[in-house]
Enzyme design. Structure first.
Site, PDB file in Angstrom:
ATOM      1  N   LYS A   1      76.652 -17.322  39.995  1.00 47.44           N
ATOM      2  CA  LYS A   1      76.110 -16.771  41.247  1.00 47.44           C
ATOM      3  C   LYS A   1      75.083 -15.707  40.880  1.00 47.44           C
ATOM      4  O   LYS A   1      75.359 -14.830  40.057  1.00 47.44           O
ATOM      5  CB  LYS A   1      77.248 -16.133  42.054  1.00 47.44           C
ATOM      6  CG  LYS A   1      76.936 -15.973  43.525  1.00 47.44           C
ATOM      7  CD  LYS A   1      77.019 -17.302  44.234  1.00 47.44           C
ATOM      8  CE  LYS A   1      77.264 -17.166  45.724  1.00 47.44           C
ATOM      9  NZ  LYS A   1      77.409 -18.506  46.332  1.00 47.44           N
TER      10      LYS A   1
ATOM     11  N   THR B   1      81.203 -20.853  43.088  1.00 46.28           N
ATOM     12  CA  THR B   1      80.354 -19.668  42.927  1.00 46.28           C
ATOM     13  C   THR B   1      80.662 -18.651  44.027  1.00 46.28           C
ATOM     14  O   THR B   1      80.476 -17.451  43.849  1.00 46.28           O
ATOM     15  CB  THR B   1      78.849 -20.038  42.922  1.00 46.28           C
ATOM     16  OG1 THR B   1      78.466 -20.496  44.208  1.00 46.28           O
ATOM     17  CG2 THR B   1      78.543 -21.084  41.870  1.00 46.28           C
TER      18      THR B   1
ATOM     19  N   VAL C   1      48.327   0.010  21.205  1.00 49.61           N
ATOM     20  CA  VAL C   1      49.625  -0.130  21.872  1.00 49.61           C
ATOM     21  C   VAL C   1      50.653  -0.622  20.845  1.00 49.61           C
ATOM     22  O   VAL C   1      51.815  -0.196  20.859  1.00 49.61           O
ATOM     23  CB  VAL C   1      49.520  -1.112  23.070  1.00 49.61           C
ATOM     24  CG1 VAL C   1      50.881  -1.375  23.679  1.00 49.61           C
ATOM     25  CG2 VAL C   1      48.567  -0.553  24.113  1.00 49.61           C
TER      26      VAL C   1
ATOM     27  N   ASN D   1      49.379  -3.817  28.377  1.00 49.14           N
ATOM     28  CA  ASN D   1      48.295  -2.838  28.300  1.00 49.14           C
ATOM     29  C   ASN D   1      47.548  -2.901  29.629  1.00 49.14           C
ATOM     30  O   ASN D   1      46.770  -3.814  29.875  1.00 49.14           O
ATOM     31  CB  ASN D   1      47.384  -3.207  27.114  1.00 49.14           C
ATOM     32  CG  ASN D   1      46.336  -2.143  26.828  1.00 49.14           C
ATOM     33  OD1 ASN D   1      46.337  -1.081  27.452  1.00 49.14           O
ATOM     34  ND2 ASN D   1      45.439  -2.434  25.902  1.00 49.14           N
TER      35      ASN D   1
ATOM     36  N   ARG E   1      40.184   6.729  25.200  1.00 51.51           N
ATOM     37  CA  ARG E   1      40.415   5.852  26.349  1.00 51.51           C
ATOM     38  C   ARG E   1      41.711   6.282  27.024  1.00 51.51           C
ATOM     39  O   ARG E   1      42.484   7.068  26.473  1.00 51.51           O
ATOM     40  CB  ARG E   1      40.504   4.381  25.907  1.00 51.51           C
ATOM     41  CG  ARG E   1      41.696   4.059  25.037  1.00 51.51           C
ATOM     42  CD  ARG E   1      41.863   2.561  24.756  1.00 51.51           C
ATOM     43  NE  ARG E   1      43.094   2.318  24.000  1.00 51.51           N
ATOM     44  CZ  ARG E   1      43.546   1.125  23.670  1.00 51.51           C
ATOM     45  NH1 ARG E   1      42.878   0.039  24.003  1.00 51.51           N
ATOM     46  NH2 ARG E   1      44.678   0.998  22.995  1.00 51.51           N
TER      47      ARG E   1
ATOM     48  N   HIS F   1      44.894  -2.019  31.964  1.00 48.93           N
ATOM     49  CA  HIS F   1      43.576  -1.486  31.648  1.00 48.93           C
ATOM     50  C   HIS F   1      43.017  -0.574  32.740  1.00 48.93           C
ATOM     51  O   HIS F   1      43.182  -0.843  33.927  1.00 48.93           O
ATOM     52  CB  HIS F   1      42.602  -2.633  31.409  1.00 48.93           C
ATOM     53  CG  HIS F   1      43.078  -3.598  30.362  1.00 48.93           C
ATOM     54  ND1 HIS F   1      43.313  -3.224  29.054  1.00 48.93           N
ATOM     55  CD2 HIS F   1      43.387  -4.912  30.436  1.00 48.93           C
ATOM     56  CE1 HIS F   1      43.725  -4.274  28.369  1.00 48.93           C
ATOM     57  NE2 HIS F   1      43.799  -5.316  29.189  1.00 48.93           N
TER      58      HIS F   1
HETATM   59  O1  LIG Z   1      46.014  -1.308  21.927  1.00 48.89           O
HETATM   60  C1  LIG Z   1      45.429  -2.393  22.070  1.00 48.89           C
HETATM   61  N1  LIG Z   1      45.895  -3.508  21.461  1.00 48.89           N
HETATM   62  C2  LIG Z   1      45.282  -4.721  21.551  1.00 48.89           C
HETATM   63  O2  LIG Z   1      45.739  -5.740  20.966  1.00 48.89           O
HETATM   64  C3  LIG Z   1      44.108  -4.777  22.361  1.00 48.89           C
HETATM   65  N2  LIG Z   1      43.269  -5.780  22.685  1.00 48.89           N
HETATM   66  C4  LIG Z   1      42.325  -5.265  23.517  1.00 48.89           C
HETATM   67  O3  LIG Z   1      41.386  -5.923  24.029  1.00 48.89           O
HETATM   68  N3  LIG Z   1      42.538  -3.932  23.693  1.00 48.89           N
HETATM   69  C5  LIG Z   1      43.640  -3.613  22.992  1.00 48.89           C
HETATM   70  N4  LIG Z   1      44.308  -2.439  22.849  1.00 48.89           N
END
Ligand SMILES: O=c1[nH]c(=O)c2[nH]c(=O)[nH]c2[nH]1
Length: 306
Positions: free
Chosen positions: A13, A60, A234, A261, A179, A263
């Protein structure tokens, strides 16, 4: 085997929503949890698939009722990991044909409010990120417990860059040491309890551990309050966050992190007549989550039995 076919099956469930209030908790007022519970049972009920014989099926609907009945029986405040273990033990011991149970729970983040600086005895507001768990219990007690976080949104306005990546004829992205970086962390970590008897007798405080892991993840992402910490990608930040959790908590065997990530694109607006309408100077961005990068990794101890 059935008629020359192999069949693997389970039934359960999903999205059983239950809230439990404990009214007499010394020193803290009422306690409420709201859980969204999923139950999956692995049981010997092949004949229901192949011969329309339902005699071995645990309905269930009964699983759903069990969630409420067991919540009622929990007279002491309990973490959802402990509740999941309790449910899994129940299903695997109560029904002879059930060989394993997987219980998933997501907790709704009700947080106690403070009024005039004082914690309210029975008032709560909704927070953001969610605590999750998945527990698997086998019939004779073999256990796996993972806990996690969903939707932990983090952002830094600086101390992030991305350089040195592959450049080819498809590459437009400029290299940068300045950034924004924003993500919504999904985390799952695994505890070393391999058998129901390994869980400490005094209820292990899974809830406190969840809060501690969340803090280690966020603190590592941000760095110190004034300087912060530079993130070269990242990927590197994800690894440092996972490593910090494993270093801080020896009883966590592995950590999986998914960090999109999200943007924040520099805004530059111009036309032939108005060539400098908006010129980006690390100030105006277009936030977007579609498309987004997807970075994920599992980090575990090399000597662990994973
Ligand atoms: O930290 C990042 N990792 C990526 O793999 C990646 N690719 C991207 O276009 N920008 C970023 N930034």
């Amino acid at each position: 085997m059935a008629e020359g076919f192999k069949i693997e099956q389970n039934h359960g469930k999903s999205r059983v929503r239950v809230a439990r209030v404990w009214r007499r908790v010394a020193g803290s007022g009422h306690v409420i949890v709201e859980w969204n519970v999923g139950v999956s049972l692995f049981s010997d009920c092949l004949h229901s698939y192949t011969s329309a014989d339902n005699s071995a099926i645990v309905a269930t609907d009964s699983m759903k009722n069990t969630v409420y009945a067991k919540a009622k029986e929990c007279t002491e405040v309990m973490s959802m990991e402990s509740f999941a273990v309790l449910l899994g033990r129940h299903f695997t011991s109560y029904y002879p044909q059930v060989t394993a149970a997987v219980i998933n729970i997501v907790e709704k983040p009700w947080e106690r409010v403070a009024v005039d600086g004082q914690p309210h005895s029975h008032g709560f507001k909704l927070g953001s990120e969610k605590h999750t768990t998945e527990v698997r219990v086998e019939k004779y007690g073999t256990l796996s417990v993972t806990s996690g976080i969903e939707g932990l949104a983090l952002l830094k306005t600086t101390q992030s860059g991305f350089e040195g990546f592959v450049r080819d004829r498809f590459t437009l992205l400029p290299e940068t040491r300045e950034r924004m970086v924003a993500t919504e962390v999904t985390a799952a970590w695994r505890y070393p309890f391999a058998d129901v008897s390994d869980i400490p007798a005094k209820p292990f405080c899974f809830t406190q551990r969840y809060l501690d892991v969340k803090k280690v993840l966020a603190d590592t992402f941000f760095g110190s309050p004034l300087e912060g910490v530079y993130s070269p990608s990242v990927q590197n930040t994800l690894y440092l966050m996972a490593k910090a959790v494993l270093n801080r908590f020896p009883d966590i065997a592995s950590v999986k992190l998914r960090m999109p990530n999200l943007h924040f694109l520099p805004v530059n607006l111009s036309s032939k007549d108005n060539p400098n309408m908006v010129k980006f100077a690390d100030d105006v961005y277009m936030p977007t989550d579609e498309p987004h990068g997807t970075i994920e990794a599992t980090v575990s101890r090399t000597m662990s039995r994973l």
